[in-house]
Design a protein around this motif. Structure first.
Motif, PDB file in Angstrom:
ATOM      1  N   LEU A   1       0.817  -1.216   0.000  1.00 53.65           N
ATOM      2  CA  LEU A   1       0.000   0.000   0.000  1.00 53.65           C
ATOM      3  C   LEU A   1       0.854   1.272   0.000  1.00 53.65           C
ATOM      4  CD1 LEU A   1      -2.942  -0.909   2.409  1.00 53.65           C
ATOM      5  CD2 LEU A   1      -3.037  -0.651  -0.068  1.00 53.65           C
ATOM      6  N   CYS A   2       1.837   1.287  -0.870  1.00 51.86           N
ATOM      7  CA  CYS A   2       2.661   2.497  -0.994  1.00 51.86           C
ATOM      8  C   CYS A   2       1.956   3.563  -1.829  1.00 51.86           C
ATOM      9  CB  CYS A   2       4.009   2.153  -1.619  1.00 51.86           C
ATOM     10  SG  CYS A   2       3.912   1.590  -3.341  1.00 51.86           S
ATOM     11  N   TYR A   3       0.906   3.157  -2.556  1.00 46.28           N
ATOM     12  CA  TYR A   3       0.067   4.048  -3.374  1.00 46.28           C
ATOM     13  C   TYR A   3       0.763   4.559  -4.633  1.00 46.28           C
ATOM     14  CZ  TYR A   3      -2.859   4.264   0.862  1.00 46.28           C
ATOM     15  OH  TYR A   3      -3.627   3.950   1.947  1.00 46.28           O
ATOM     16  N   LYS A   4       1.960   4.059  -4.920  1.00 45.90           N
ATOM     17  CA  LYS A   4       2.663   4.547  -6.108  1.00 45.90           C
ATOM     18  C   LYS A   4       1.895   4.230  -7.389  1.00 45.90           C
ATOM     19  CE  LYS A   4       7.413   4.600  -4.361  1.00 45.90           C
ATOM     20  NZ  LYS A   4       8.798   4.097  -4.561  1.00 45.90           N
ATOM     21  N   CYS A   5       1.251   3.068  -7.432  1.00 47.45           N
ATOM     22  CA  CYS A   5       0.488   2.697  -8.624  1.00 47.45           C
ATOM     23  C   CYS A   5      -0.716   3.617  -8.802  1.00 47.45           C
ATOM     24  CB  CYS A   5       0.049   1.236  -8.549  1.00 47.45           C
ATOM     25  SG  CYS A   5      -0.977   0.827  -7.113  1.00 47.45           S
ATOM     26  N   VAL A   6      -1.370   3.959  -7.692  1.00 46.00           N
ATOM     27  CA  VAL A   6      -2.524   4.857  -7.744  1.00 46.00           C
ATOM     28  C   VAL A   6      -2.100   6.230  -8.256  1.00 46.00           C
ATOM     29  CG1 VAL A   6      -4.302   6.001  -6.369  1.00 46.00           C
ATOM     30  CG2 VAL A   6      -3.694   3.627  -5.880  1.00 46.00           C
TER      31      VAL A   6
ATOM     32  N   HIS B   1      -7.905  -4.020   6.060  1.00 44.93           N
ATOM     33  CA  HIS B   1      -8.584  -4.502   4.861  1.00 44.93           C
ATOM     34  C   HIS B   1      -8.453  -3.537   3.682  1.00 44.93           C
ATOM     35  CE1 HIS B   1     -10.282  -7.749   7.201  1.00 44.93           C
ATOM     36  NE2 HIS B   1     -10.697  -6.872   8.098  1.00 44.93           N
ATOM     37  N   ALA B   2      -7.694  -2.475   3.852  1.00 42.79           N
ATOM     38  CA  ALA B   2      -7.466  -1.548   2.742  1.00 42.79           C
ATOM     39  C   ALA B   2      -6.686  -2.253   1.639  1.00 42.79           C
ATOM     40  CB  ALA B   2      -6.704  -0.320   3.234  1.00 42.79           C
TER      41      ALA B   2
ATOM     42  N   VAL C   1      -7.758   3.221  -3.736  1.00 43.11           N
ATOM     43  CA  VAL C   1      -7.702   2.457  -2.494  1.00 43.11           C
ATOM     44  C   VAL C   1      -9.118   2.178  -2.017  1.00 43.11           C
ATOM     45  CG1 VAL C   1      -6.843   2.391  -0.133  1.00 43.11           C
ATOM     46  CG2 VAL C   1      -5.521   3.555  -1.899  1.00 43.11           C
ATOM     47  N   ALA C   2      -9.416   0.907  -1.767  1.00 39.95           N
ATOM     48  CA  ALA C   2     -10.725   0.498  -1.258  1.00 39.95           C
ATOM     49  C   ALA C   2     -10.549  -0.109   0.127  1.00 39.95           C
ATOM     50  CB  ALA C   2     -11.369  -0.514  -2.199  1.00 39.95           C
ATOM     51  N   GLY C   3     -11.573  -0.012   0.953  1.00 39.57           N
ATOM     52  CA  GLY C   3     -11.509  -0.592   2.286  1.00 39.57           C
ATOM     53  C   GLY C   3     -10.766   0.296   3.268  1.00 39.57           C
TER      54      GLY C   3
ATOM     55  N   THR D   1      -9.977  -1.619  -8.575  1.00 38.06           N
ATOM     56  CA  THR D   1     -10.631  -0.836  -9.619  1.00 38.06           C
ATOM     57  C   THR D   1     -11.915  -0.252  -9.046  1.00 38.06           C
ATOM     58  OG1 THR D   1     -11.787  -2.825 -10.361  1.00 38.06           O
ATOM     59  CG2 THR D   1      -9.728  -2.273 -11.487  1.00 38.06           C
ATOM     60  N   GLU D   2     -12.552   0.624  -9.810  1.00 41.74           N
ATOM     61  CA  GLU D   2     -13.799   1.199  -9.330  1.00 41.74           C
ATOM     62  C   GLU D   2     -14.852   0.105  -9.145  1.00 41.74           C
ATOM     63  OE1 GLU D   2     -13.632   2.052 -13.871  1.00 41.74           O
ATOM     64  OE2 GLU D   2     -12.256   1.913 -12.171  1.00 41.74           O
ATOM     65  N   PHE D   3     -15.430   0.053  -7.963  1.00 43.21           N
ATOM     66  CA  PHE D   3     -16.455  -0.932  -7.606  1.00 43.21           C
ATOM     67  C   PHE D   3     -15.970  -2.371  -7.770  1.00 43.21           C
ATOM     68  CE2 PHE D   3     -18.746   2.842  -9.256  1.00 43.21           C
ATOM     69  CZ  PHE D   3     -19.333   3.252  -8.064  1.00 43.21           C
ATOM     70  N   GLU D   4     -14.642  -2.570  -7.726  1.00 37.54           N
ATOM     71  CA  GLU D   4     -14.045  -3.909  -7.795  1.00 37.54           C
ATOM     72  C   GLU D   4     -14.377  -4.640  -9.104  1.00 37.54           C
ATOM     73  OE1 GLU D   4     -12.046  -5.043  -5.455  1.00 37.54           O
ATOM     74  OE2 GLU D   4     -12.581  -4.081  -3.559  1.00 37.54           O
TER      75      GLU D   4
END
Length: 208
Positions: free
Chosen positions: A76-81, A102-103, A96-98, A107-110
């Motif tokens: 969860l480094c968020y670099k991809c986001v 559980h984060a 990031v979801a959750g 994708t949008e709405f999985e």
């Protein structure tokens, strides 16, 4: 000020070590060389919390022919986001979801990646430090234990698909292209590519 500095020097290394041990107890860091180096420097032990520690393990997601998402390796480094967002592509296909433990990246709405806004530029792969996002060829070769980075050659060249002049680093093994990346310091691409630049080489591989 002196007291604050002394306390920082005293507790900061211990804090780093504990954070790395917590991270390694929940995430597969087997393909994260930079993280492994940090752990070695800080004296972190991956086995400290034992096999009963909660993990983020989940099956890899293989829903396209270009790359694999293995979020059991995601820190969860968020670099991809950021790469998918304002840093490079401005596609915003993932986020990031959750919450809390559980984060996770989704994708949008999985929805499946193939139904999302993803344009398969692969810039998320280029910035992922742990191998959670990986080209499918590399993923399959690693699974078959045929990926040998020490035997690979790297060739700097220019992408032939358009006139922009993106810089490519072509990774070859046993006379076959196995991966294409882009130098972060390149004046044109700064590490970013489009789908043709990053994955267009696959036509060179023999069909099975």
């Amino acid at each position: 000020e002196l007291v604050r500095r002394n306390l920082t020097e005293l507790f900061a290394p211990e804090s780093r070590r504990v954070v790395l041990e917590l991270l390694a107890s929940s995430v597969d860091v087997s393909t994260a060389p930079q993280l492994q180096r940090y752990m070695k420097e800080c004296g972190a032990r991956t086995e400290k919390f034992g096999p009963r520690a909660a993990t983020v393990a989940r099956p890899p997601i293989i829903d396209n022919e270009l790359y694999v998402r293995d979020y059991s390796k995601c820190i969860l480094c968020y670099k991809c986001v950021e790469a998918c967002g304002t840093d490079a592509q401005n596609t915003f296909a993932i986020g990031v979801a959750g919450r809390g433990f559980h984060a996770h990246i989704a994708t949008e709405f999985e929805i499946p990646l193939t139904d999302s806004a993803c344009v398969y530029c692969g810039n998320c792969i280029g910035v992922c430090p742990t191998g959670a996002l990986m080209g499918k060829t590399e993923y399959e070769m690693r699974a078959a234990r045929t990926w040998e980075e020490s035997r690979q050659t790297r060739t700097e060249t220019i992408c032939p698909y358009c006139g922009v002049g993106c810089g490519l680093t072509v990774h070859s093994q046993n006379g076959q292209i196995v991966k294409v990346s882009s130098p972060l310091a390149h004046s044109v691409t700064q590490g970013n590519l489009c789908i043709k630049g990053r994955f267009g080489w696959q036509f060179t591989r023999p069909k099975i």
